[in-house]
Design a protein around this motif. Structure first.
Motif, short mmCIF file in Angstrom:
data_model
loop_
_atom_site.label_atom_id
_atom_site.label_comp_id
_atom_site.label_asym_id
_atom_site.label_seq_id
_atom_site.Cartn_x
_atom_site.Cartn_y
_atom_site.Cartn_z
N LYS A 108 -0.61 -7.19 -4.70
CA LYS A 108 -0.10 -5.68 -4.85
C LYS A 108 1.05 -5.53 -3.37
CE LYS A 108 -1.79 -1.33 -3.03
NZ LYS A 108 -2.58 -0.34 -2.67
N ASN A 109 1.38 -6.56 -2.53
CA ASN A 109 1.80 -7.04 -1.78
C ASN A 109 3.01 -8.29 -1.85
OD1 ASN A 109 0.18 -4.93 0.28
ND2 ASN A 109 -1.08 -6.63 0.82
N HIS A 110 3.20 -8.76 -3.18
CA HIS A 110 4.27 -9.27 -3.21
C HIS A 110 4.85 -11.07 -3.00
CE1 HIS A 110 5.61 -5.82 -6.07
NE2 HIS A 110 5.78 -5.18 -4.81
N GLN A 111 2.94 -11.31 -2.13
CA GLN A 111 2.67 -12.45 -1.92
C GLN A 111 2.68 -13.57 -2.52
OE1 GLN A 111 0.06 -10.69 1.28
NE2 GLN A 111 0.67 -12.68 2.33
N LEU A 112 2.41 -12.58 -4.37
CA LEU A 112 1.90 -13.44 -4.98
C LEU A 112 2.64 -13.05 -5.95
CD1 LEU A 112 -1.49 -14.50 -5.17
CD2 LEU A 112 0.04 -16.44 -4.89
N GLN A 113 3.77 -12.93 -7.06
CA GLN A 113 4.51 -12.85 -7.99
C GLN A 113 4.50 -14.40 -9.32
OE1 GLN A 113 8.69 -11.87 -7.02
NE2 GLN A 113 7.84 -11.16 -4.73
N PRO A 114 4.54 -13.42 -10.42
CA PRO A 114 4.69 -13.97 -11.77
C PRO A 114 5.62 -14.99 -11.31
CG PRO A 114 4.74 -11.89 -11.85
CD PRO A 114 5.31 -11.96 -9.96
N LYS A 115 5.02 -15.83 -12.04
CA LYS A 115 6.11 -17.61 -12.34
C LYS A 115 6.79 -17.58 -13.45
CE LYS A 115 3.33 -19.98 -15.43
NZ LYS A 115 2.37 -21.73 -15.81
N ASP A 116 6.81 -16.56 -14.09
CA ASP A 116 8.01 -16.33 -15.26
C ASP A 116 7.62 -14.41 -15.26
OD1 ASP A 116 5.44 -15.77 -17.00
OD2 ASP A 116 4.91 -17.56 -17.56
N GLU A 117 8.82 -14.18 -17.03
CA GLU A 117 8.69 -12.89 -17.24
C GLU A 117 7.52 -11.97 -17.80
OE1 GLU A 117 12.27 -12.83 -19.59
OE2 GLU A 117 13.42 -13.51 -18.22
N GLU A 138 -0.99 -10.78 -13.99
CA GLU A 138 -0.13 -9.38 -13.95
C GLU A 138 0.22 -8.61 -15.09
OE1 GLU A 138 2.78 -9.09 -10.54
OE2 GLU A 138 3.64 -8.29 -12.20
N TYR A 139 -0.98 -7.59 -15.25
CA TYR A 139 0.02 -5.94 -16.38
C TYR A 139 0.54 -5.31 -15.78
CZ TYR A 139 -3.57 -8.71 -19.64
OH TYR A 139 -4.63 -9.87 -20.55
N GLN A 140 0.21 -5.33 -14.66
CA GLN A 140 0.79 -3.89 -13.99
C GLN A 140 0.43 -4.04 -12.72
OE1 GLN A 140 -0.12 -0.12 -15.63
NE2 GLN A 140 0.85 1.42 -13.97
N ASN A 141 2.19 -4.05 -12.13
CA ASN A 141 2.17 -3.70 -10.57
C ASN A 141 2.55 -2.96 -9.83
OD1 ASN A 141 0.36 -4.45 -7.68
ND2 ASN A 141 2.27 -6.13 -7.60
N ASP A 142 1.97 -1.89 -9.60
CA ASP A 142 3.88 -0.53 -9.33
C ASP A 142 2.57 0.33 -8.73
OD1 ASP A 142 2.57 0.70 -11.34
OD2 ASP A 142 3.97 -0.36 -13.01
N ASN A 143 3.68 1.45 -8.58
CA ASN A 143 3.25 2.49 -7.34
C ASN A 143 1.84 3.28 -8.65
OD1 ASN A 143 4.86 1.90 -4.95
ND2 ASN A 143 6.49 3.50 -6.36
N ASP A 144 2.03 3.41 -10.00
CA ASP A 144 1.55 3.70 -10.96
C ASP A 144 -0.15 3.31 -11.23
OD1 ASP A 144 3.35 6.05 -11.03
OD2 ASP A 144 4.60 4.44 -13.14
N GLY A 145 -0.23 2.28 -10.36
CA GLY A 145 -1.18 1.52 -10.93
C GLY A 145 -1.31 0.17 -11.11
N GLN A 146 -2.85 -0.80 -10.66
CA GLN A 146 -2.90 -2.42 -10.97
C GLN A 146 -3.65 -2.92 -11.56
OE1 GLN A 146 -3.62 -3.95 -6.70
NE2 GLN A 146 -2.16 -5.60 -6.85
N VAL A 147 -3.06 -3.59 -12.71
CA VAL A 147 -4.04 -4.01 -13.78
C VAL A 147 -4.07 -5.85 -13.85
CG1 VAL A 147 -4.96 -4.08 -16.35
CG2 VAL A 147 -3.64 -2.33 -15.12
N ILE A 148 -4.88 -6.18 -13.43
CA ILE A 148 -4.24 -8.30 -12.88
C ILE A 148 -6.10 -8.33 -13.79
CG2 ILE A 148 -4.69 -9.82 -11.00
CD1 ILE A 148 -2.74 -7.80 -10.73
#
Length: 199
Positions: A108-117, A138-148
């Protein structure tokens, strides 16, 4: 001791099969090419022990070997019908929940980010045990919600199983469905879902 040797070997085989089945998803992911040979070897040991036990009973009237046959029969029943994956997932759910929440917060805090697109995130070493492949999705990680998604079983040509964290419940999980249709969603706790896809 010799009298109970087959029983002892049957118990060891039982423990071997149980351990392989309990950790099957991790083994499949880590040493895929060796999983089938391991099962073949264990199956051969099973047949040999069963034949030796029956032979001793018939030929030598060694009825102590009935216990080894009982253990081997129990082994077949458990391997055939026990839901190892479901039981292990639910057993480990509470054990790893705190670590998984920490990972969700880092994403959520972008400390971990996807290694690919695509959305694969490689976990730090201290968190690798919480997802069988050592990655989360990471399916979704934005202001509308998170799906991990935390991998339970990452299928190749068969169904996959994930423990999914979703701030928007089943609806948000379904909204993020990829080209691989969801076949089952089971709520385990608020925001946590057991999800099976067809790939």
């Amino acid at each position: 001791m010799k009298k109970y040797l087959l029983l002892l070997l049957s118990l060891l085989l039982f423990l071997g099969f149980f351990t392989i089945s309990w950790y099957g998803d991790q083994l499949f992911d880590a040493i895929f090419v060796f999983v089938v040979p391991i099962y073949i070897i264990l199956a051969i040991c099973f047949v040999v022990l069963l034949v030796l036990s029956i032979r001793k009973i018939v030929k030598y009237k060694a009825y102590a070997n009935l216990a080894s046959i009982a253990v081997l029969t129990l082994l077949v029943i458990i391997i055939a019908f026990f839901p190892f994956r479901d039981a292990k997932t639910k057993f480990e759910f509470g054990r790893y929940e705190e670590d998984r929440i920490e990972v969700v917060e880092m994403i959520k805090n972008h400390q971990l980010q996807p290694k690919d697109e695509i959305g694969n995130i490689v976990l730090p070493n201290e968190y690798k045990r919480i997802s069988t492949s050592g990655e989360v999705f990471e399916y979704q990680n934005d202001n509308d919600g998170q799906v991990i998604g935390f991998w339970i079983f990452r299928g190749m040509l068969s169904g996959s199983v994930e423990l999914v964290y979703s701030t928007g419940g089943e609806e948000l999980i379904k909204a993020n469905e990829t080209g691989h249709p969801i076949t089952k969603i089971e709520k385990l706790k608020d925001n946590w879902y057991y999800v099976i896809t067809d790939y």
